[in-house]
Design a protein around this motif. Structure first.
Motif, mmCIF file in Angstrom:
data_model
loop_
_atom_site.group_PDB
_atom_site.id
_atom_site.type_symbol
_atom_site.label_atom_id
_atom_site.label_comp_id
_atom_site.label_asym_id
_atom_site.label_seq_id
_atom_site.Cartn_x
_atom_site.Cartn_y
_atom_site.Cartn_z
ATOM 1 N N ARG A 167 -9.911 -4.047 -4.232
ATOM 2 C CA ARG A 167 -9.109 -4.304 -4.301
ATOM 3 C C ARG A 167 -7.758 -4.262 -3.669
ATOM 4 O O ARG A 167 -7.039 -5.143 -3.912
ATOM 5 C CB ARG A 167 -8.853 -3.462 -5.598
ATOM 6 C CG ARG A 167 -8.464 -4.460 -6.964
ATOM 7 C CD ARG A 167 -8.651 -5.783 -7.665
ATOM 8 N NE ARG A 167 -10.349 -5.744 -7.494
ATOM 9 C CZ ARG A 167 -10.265 -5.399 -8.738
ATOM 10 N NH1 ARG A 167 -9.350 -5.063 -10.421
ATOM 11 N NH2 ARG A 167 -11.616 -5.614 -9.363
ATOM 12 N N ALA A 168 -6.992 -2.518 -3.000
ATOM 13 C CA ALA A 168 -6.540 -2.881 -2.754
ATOM 14 C C ALA A 168 -6.080 -4.319 -1.328
ATOM 15 O O ALA A 168 -5.362 -5.175 -1.070
ATOM 16 C CB ALA A 168 -6.129 -1.794 -1.942
ATOM 17 N N THR A 169 -6.990 -4.354 -0.995
ATOM 18 C CA THR A 169 -7.459 -4.900 0.257
ATOM 19 C C THR A 169 -7.197 -6.396 -0.459
ATOM 20 O O THR A 169 -6.703 -7.062 0.193
ATOM 21 C CB THR A 169 -8.571 -4.639 1.184
ATOM 22 O OG1 THR A 169 -9.241 -3.584 1.655
ATOM 23 C CG2 THR A 169 -8.727 -6.375 2.200
ATOM 24 N N ASP A 170 -7.808 -7.041 -1.370
ATOM 25 C CA ASP A 170 -7.625 -8.063 -1.948
ATOM 26 C C ASP A 170 -6.342 -8.228 -2.019
ATOM 27 O O ASP A 170 -5.977 -9.556 -2.145
ATOM 28 C CB ASP A 170 -8.863 -7.716 -3.423
ATOM 29 C CG ASP A 170 -9.965 -8.112 -3.126
ATOM 30 O OD1 ASP A 170 -10.434 -8.724 -2.431
ATOM 31 O OD2 ASP A 170 -10.830 -7.480 -4.162
ATOM 32 N N ILE A 171 -5.831 -7.207 -3.222
ATOM 33 C CA ILE A 171 -3.987 -7.240 -3.257
ATOM 34 C C ILE A 171 -2.997 -8.437 -1.644
ATOM 35 O O ILE A 171 -2.934 -9.215 -1.718
ATOM 36 C CB ILE A 171 -2.827 -6.665 -3.824
ATOM 37 C CG1 ILE A 171 -4.745 -6.785 -5.028
ATOM 38 C CG2 ILE A 171 -2.085 -6.848 -3.584
ATOM 39 C CD1 ILE A 171 -3.804 -5.300 -5.890
ATOM 40 N N LEU A 172 -3.114 -7.757 -0.428
ATOM 41 C CA LEU A 172 -3.027 -7.968 0.458
ATOM 42 C C LEU A 172 -3.471 -8.743 1.158
ATOM 43 O O LEU A 172 -2.322 -10.068 1.082
ATOM 44 C CB LEU A 172 -3.925 -7.010 1.407
ATOM 45 C CG LEU A 172 -2.870 -5.276 1.197
ATOM 46 C CD1 LEU A 172 -3.330 -4.197 2.229
ATOM 47 C CD2 LEU A 172 -1.191 -5.159 1.582
ATOM 48 N N TRP A 173 -5.150 -9.875 0.877
ATOM 49 C CA TRP A 173 -4.982 -10.920 1.339
ATOM 50 C C TRP A 173 -4.166 -11.911 0.653
ATOM 51 O O TRP A 173 -3.809 -12.768 0.987
ATOM 52 C CB TRP A 173 -6.254 -11.055 1.132
ATOM 53 C CG TRP A 173 -7.155 -12.434 1.678
ATOM 54 C CD1 TRP A 173 -7.570 -13.322 0.410
ATOM 55 C CD2 TRP A 173 -7.309 -12.922 2.590
ATOM 56 N NE1 TRP A 173 -8.117 -14.204 1.387
ATOM 57 C CE2 TRP A 173 -7.534 -13.589 3.006
ATOM 58 C CE3 TRP A 173 -6.892 -12.464 3.869
ATOM 59 C CZ2 TRP A 173 -7.448 -15.209 3.846
ATOM 60 C CZ3 TRP A 173 -7.284 -13.243 5.650
ATOM 61 C CH2 TRP A 173 -7.469 -14.521 4.873
ATOM 62 N N LEU A 207 0.638 -1.494 -4.416
ATOM 63 C CA LEU A 207 -0.033 -0.744 -4.557
ATOM 64 C C LEU A 207 0.084 1.578 -3.827
ATOM 65 O O LEU A 207 -0.896 1.846 -4.630
ATOM 66 C CB LEU A 207 -0.356 -0.574 -2.263
ATOM 67 C CG LEU A 207 -0.353 -2.218 -1.925
ATOM 68 C CD1 LEU A 207 -1.083 -2.012 -1.328
ATOM 69 C CD2 LEU A 207 -2.183 -2.556 -2.712
ATOM 70 N N LEU A 208 1.177 0.774 -4.639
ATOM 71 C CA LEU A 208 1.820 2.695 -4.276
ATOM 72 C C LEU A 208 2.134 3.088 -5.237
ATOM 73 O O LEU A 208 2.262 2.303 -6.755
ATOM 74 C CB LEU A 208 3.383 2.283 -3.643
ATOM 75 C CG LEU A 208 3.582 2.407 -1.919
ATOM 76 C CD1 LEU A 208 4.729 2.398 -1.823
ATOM 77 C CD2 LEU A 208 2.338 2.872 -1.324
ATOM 78 N N ALA A 209 1.892 4.393 -5.957
ATOM 79 C CA ALA A 209 1.444 5.015 -7.177
ATOM 80 C C ALA A 209 2.896 5.062 -7.776
ATOM 81 O O ALA A 209 4.014 5.304 -6.063
ATOM 82 C CB ALA A 209 1.223 7.036 -6.499
ATOM 83 N N GLY A 210 3.377 5.143 -8.202
ATOM 84 C CA GLY A 210 4.702 5.276 -8.681
ATOM 85 C C GLY A 210 5.478 6.819 -8.672
ATOM 86 O O GLY A 210 4.751 7.407 -8.643
#
Length: 214
Positions: A167-173, A207-210
């Motif tokens: 899912r994180a890679t999808d966001i970066l894409w 992507l980063l934790a708050g």
């Protein structure tokens, strides 16, 4: 006699190889300039040969047809040394935001160097099946490279909880993929620096934790 002849042969072979490489480079450069000026579909091998100052059979022998030429041009971005340099910097980053900024900057440099090729390959893929297939392959390679960033963020304990690598890679894409830079820079005239900063900020937010761990 044989010794002298064998001593000359590598020199002649080197000169022949250099000439062939020069011809191939001239053909590729001519093809790219024509594709940009007139569009991929309208350019013929004859046009490329005339622009490169060579013959049509030489174009086919050196680079192949139009789809083969386009494949070589597309791989310039994939094979650019900046790609491995960027991935090395991401893997070595000890700070999550530094890792994101390294990825954003590296992707920006690759796109900035090869924007003309990117624009041509997107339009060429719409009319040439072989180019479309190569575009899918290039996109898959690029997506895997982006996946190095969430791996590093997870190693640093900075990846948002519950966010999978896929899912994180999808966001970066979505943020760093082919259409985004083309939209902002080529279509909306955003400066490269501003585009890089904004996309890096969006990636960090997604992507980063708050501060509270969420």
């Amino acid at each position: 006699m044989n010794a002298r002849t064998s001593g000359r042969r590598p020199y002649r072979n080197d000169r022949r190889a250099e000439a062939a490489a020069g011809t191939r480079a001239a053909i590729l450069d001519a093809a790219l300039s024509l594709f940009v000026e007139h569009g991929y579909a309208k350019v013929t091998i004859g046009d490329i040969a005339r622009r490169a100052g060579t013959a049509v059979p030489t174009v086919y022998a050196s680079t192949g047809g139009k789809a083969a030429i386009m494949t070589v041009l597309m791989n310039r971005g994939v094979d650019d040394p900046v790609v491995e340099k960027t991935l090395d910097e991401v893997r070595a980053a000890t700070d999550a935001r530094a890792a994101i900024e390294a990825m954003a900057h590296g992707v920006r440099l690759d796109y900035e160097r090869h924007l003309e090729i990117i624009q041509v390959m997107i339009t060429a893929a719409a009319v040439e099946r072989g180019v479309e297939e190569e575009l899918h392959r290039v996109a898959a390679v690029y997506r895997r490279a982006l996946g190095v960033l969430p791996e590093r963020l997870a190693e640093l304990g900075a990846l948002r909880p519950g966010l999978s690598h896929e899912r994180a890679t999808d966001i970066l894409w979505f943020l760093f993929g082919l259409p985004s830079w083309r939209l902002f820079v080529a279509e909306r005239d955003w400066p490269w620096d501003e585009t890089e900063r904004w996309l890096a900020e969006q990636a960090a937010a997604a992507l980063l934790a708050g501060p509270d761990g969420h």
